[in-house]
Design an enzyme around this catalytic site. Structure first.
Site, PDB file in Angstrom:
ATOM      1  N   ASP A  18       0.823  -1.212   0.000  1.00  0.00           N
ATOM      2  CA  ASP A  18       0.000   0.000   0.000  1.00  0.00           C
ATOM      3  C   ASP A  18       0.856   1.261   0.000  1.00  0.00           C
ATOM      4  O   ASP A  18       1.961   1.258   0.532  1.00  0.00           O
ATOM      5  CB  ASP A  18      -0.925  -0.035   1.236  1.00  0.00           C
ATOM      6  N   ASN A  20       1.222   3.452  -2.933  1.00  0.00           N
ATOM      7  CA  ASN A  20       1.704   3.915  -4.246  1.00  0.00           C
ATOM      8  C   ASN A  20       1.176   5.303  -4.582  1.00  0.00           C
ATOM      9  O   ASN A  20       1.898   6.145  -5.120  1.00  0.00           O
ATOM     10  CB  ASN A  20       1.244   2.962  -5.361  1.00  0.00           C
ATOM     11  N   ARG A  22       0.127   7.732  -2.521  1.00  0.00           N
ATOM     12  CA  ARG A  22       0.744   8.776  -1.701  1.00  0.00           C
ATOM     13  C   ARG A  22       2.188   9.032  -2.111  1.00  0.00           C
ATOM     14  O   ARG A  22       2.661  10.165  -2.102  1.00  0.00           O
ATOM     15  CB  ARG A  22       0.653   8.391  -0.208  1.00  0.00           C
ATOM     16  N   ASN A  66     -11.079  -2.690  -5.356  1.00  0.00           N
ATOM     17  CA  ASN A  66     -10.328  -1.709  -6.152  1.00  0.00           C
ATOM     18  C   ASN A  66     -11.002  -1.351  -7.481  1.00  0.00           C
ATOM     19  O   ASN A  66     -10.621  -0.380  -8.139  1.00  0.00           O
ATOM     20  CB  ASN A  66      -8.879  -2.182  -6.395  1.00  0.00           C
ATOM     21  N   ARG A 192      -5.103  -2.122   8.708  1.00  0.00           N
ATOM     22  CA  ARG A 192      -6.332  -2.888   8.500  1.00  0.00           C
ATOM     23  C   ARG A 192      -6.059  -3.973   7.469  1.00  0.00           C
ATOM     24  O   ARG A 192      -5.048  -3.934   6.763  1.00  0.00           O
ATOM     25  CB  ARG A 192      -7.466  -1.965   8.051  1.00  0.00           C
ATOM     26  N   LEU A 193      -6.990  -4.919   7.378  1.00  0.00           N
ATOM     27  CA  LEU A 193      -6.783  -6.054   6.471  1.00  0.00           C
ATOM     28  C   LEU A 193      -7.314  -5.798   5.066  1.00  0.00           C
ATOM     29  O   LEU A 193      -6.896  -6.467   4.120  1.00  0.00           O
ATOM     30  CB  LEU A 193      -7.437  -7.313   7.037  1.00  0.00           C
TER      31      LEU A 193
HETATM   32  C1  IPE Z   1      -5.512  -2.784  -0.280  1.00  0.00           C
HETATM   33  O1  IPE Z   1      -5.158  -1.457  -0.423  1.00  0.00           O
HETATM   34  C2  IPE Z   1      -5.500  -3.461  -1.618  1.00  0.00           C
HETATM   35  C3  IPE Z   1      -4.185  -3.626  -2.245  1.00  0.00           C
HETATM   36  C4  IPE Z   1      -3.031  -3.267  -1.758  1.00  0.00           C
HETATM   37  C5  IPE Z   1      -4.217  -4.263  -3.524  1.00  0.00           C
HETATM   38  P1  IPE Z   1      -6.241  -0.300  -0.570  1.00  0.00           P
HETATM   39  O2  IPE Z   1      -5.478   0.965  -0.639  1.00  0.00           O
HETATM   40  O3  IPE Z   1      -7.160  -0.608  -1.689  1.00  0.00           O
HETATM   41  O4  IPE Z   1      -7.038  -0.447   0.792  1.00  0.00           O
HETATM   42  P2  IPE Z   1      -7.907   0.616   1.595  1.00  0.00           P
HETATM   43  O5  IPE Z   1      -8.883   1.207   0.633  1.00  0.00           O
HETATM   44  O6  IPE Z   1      -6.951   1.641   2.118  1.00  0.00           O
HETATM   45  O7  IPE Z   1      -8.535  -0.167   2.691  1.00  0.00           O
HETATM   46  C1  IPE Z   2      -1.606   0.321  -3.397  1.00  0.00           C
HETATM   47  O1  IPE Z   2      -1.394   1.667  -3.476  1.00  0.00           O
HETATM   48  C2  IPE Z   2      -1.790  -0.303  -4.764  1.00  0.00           C
HETATM   49  C3  IPE Z   2      -3.156  -0.775  -5.028  1.00  0.00           C
HETATM   50  C4  IPE Z   2      -4.169  -0.734  -4.202  1.00  0.00           C
HETATM   51  C5  IPE Z   2      -3.371  -1.340  -6.336  1.00  0.00           C
HETATM   52  P1  IPE Z   2      -2.580   2.704  -3.401  1.00  0.00           P
HETATM   53  O2  IPE Z   2      -2.945   3.110  -4.786  1.00  0.00           O
HETATM   54  O3  IPE Z   2      -3.687   2.200  -2.563  1.00  0.00           O
HETATM   55  O4  IPE Z   2      -1.863   3.917  -2.660  1.00  0.00           O
HETATM   56  P2  IPE Z   2      -2.491   4.946  -1.650  1.00  0.00           P
HETATM   57  O5  IPE Z   2      -3.111   4.153  -0.545  1.00  0.00           O
HETATM   58  O6  IPE Z   2      -3.515   5.725  -2.433  1.00  0.00           O
HETATM   59  O7  IPE Z   2      -1.341   5.780  -1.207  1.00  0.00           O
HETATM   60 MG    MG Z   3      -4.114   2.360  -0.579  1.00  0.00          MG
END
Ligand code: IPE
Ligand code: IPE
Ligand code: MG
Length: 239
Positions: A18, A20, A22, A66, A192-193
């Site tokens: 998680d 990417n 930010r 997602n 969180r999960l």
């Molecule tokens: C969890 O991350 C899913 C993946 C890393 C693929 P998210 O960024 O989607 O999760 P939430 O929305 O913060 O719970």
């Molecule tokens: C995780 O990074 C990658 C996926 C969920 C595919 P995010 O895109 O959720 O990054 P943040 O949480 O917005 O920083």
């Molecule tokens: Mg995220």
């Protein structure tokens, strides 16, 4: 002097990659650049994991939730995923890595699916280590899919309801032959999960870091493993 027995290197590490978005935001870059940098972190982390003695690495790449992101981000992510798998295929062959994918195949673009299936087929006989990509994966979806397939077998008279137990449910999950994760890592400070491996994580040790996924690498992994080794796993029991 009696010393506390320390744990071995975790055989199976699962990661919620998680942060990417930010990471890109902090640099004034488009979000997809964060995902691209995240793809590089995957290679780095997998390489370090194998070197450190980990044999299963499960990476959460795309959740069933997602799809709520913009169509633009979703299609860029799907394309990037296929390309990353393609780009890493030679490396996986060199390292003897077997690729597995867990999740629902539905909604995955045909071109991404073709690249994944090609890589799965190509790496099928590899035995050194296992890279499991959770794609269009949801923990509740996985349990619901298992329930549906068990219900179908019960209705067909292949199994009787009385025999539905934990072991049977586990055998109907997406990857029944893979051991449960020993250690679960989530990057970016979220705790969180997010619907990841709900069944499999029931006794997994959890480790959280503020590091954003694109910055994650060998030293973070070493830190997580060192922390894991110092823990005491009890599984509900007591010596
Ligand atoms: C969890 O991350 C899913 C993946 C890393 C693929 P998210 O960024 O989607 O999760 P939430 O929305 O913060 O719970
Ligand atoms: C995780 O990074 C990658 C996926 C969920 C595919 P995010 O895109 O959720 O990054 P943040 O949480 O917005 O920083
Ligand atoms: Mg995220």
């Amino acid at each position: 002097m009696a010393s506390a027995k320390s744990l071995e290197v975790p055989a199976h590490i699962a990661i919620i990659m998680d942060g990417n978005g930010r990471w890109a935001e902090q640099r004034g870059l488009p979000k997809i650049e964060g995902h691209k940098a995240g793809g590089k972190a995957v290679r780095r982390t997998a390489e370090a994991a194998w070197e450190l003695g980990v044999t299963f690495l499960t990476l959460y790449a795309f959740s069933t939730e997602n799809w709520r992101r913009s169509p633009r981000e979703v299609s860029a992510l799907m394309r990037l995923l296929g390309d990353t798998i393609d780009d890493n295929l030679d490396d996986m062959m060199e390292k003897g890595t077997k690729l597995r994918v867990i999740g629902r195949k539905s909604r995955i673009p045909r071109s991404t699916l073709a690249k994944i299936e090609h890589a799965i087929e190509t790496t099928r006989a590899n035995t050194n280590n296992n890279l499991v990509v959770a794609l269009n994966y949801g923990g509740r979806a996985e349990i619901a899919d298992a329930a549906q397939s068990i219900a179908t077998e019960v209705a067909a008279g292949k199994i009787s309801a009385i025999n539905v137990n934990e072991a049977l449910i586990a055998r109907h999950l997406y990857a029944p032959d893979i051991p449960d994760p020993d250690l679960m890592i989530r990057t970016s400070g979220e705790k969180r999960l997010s619907n990841f491996l709900l069944w499999e994580l029931s006794y997994t040790e959890l480790w959280f870091t503020e590091t954003l996924w694109p910055d994650f690498g060998r030293s973070d992994l070493e830190q997580a493993i060192a922390d894991f080794k110092a823990r005491q796993r009890r599984f509900g029991g007591r010596k």
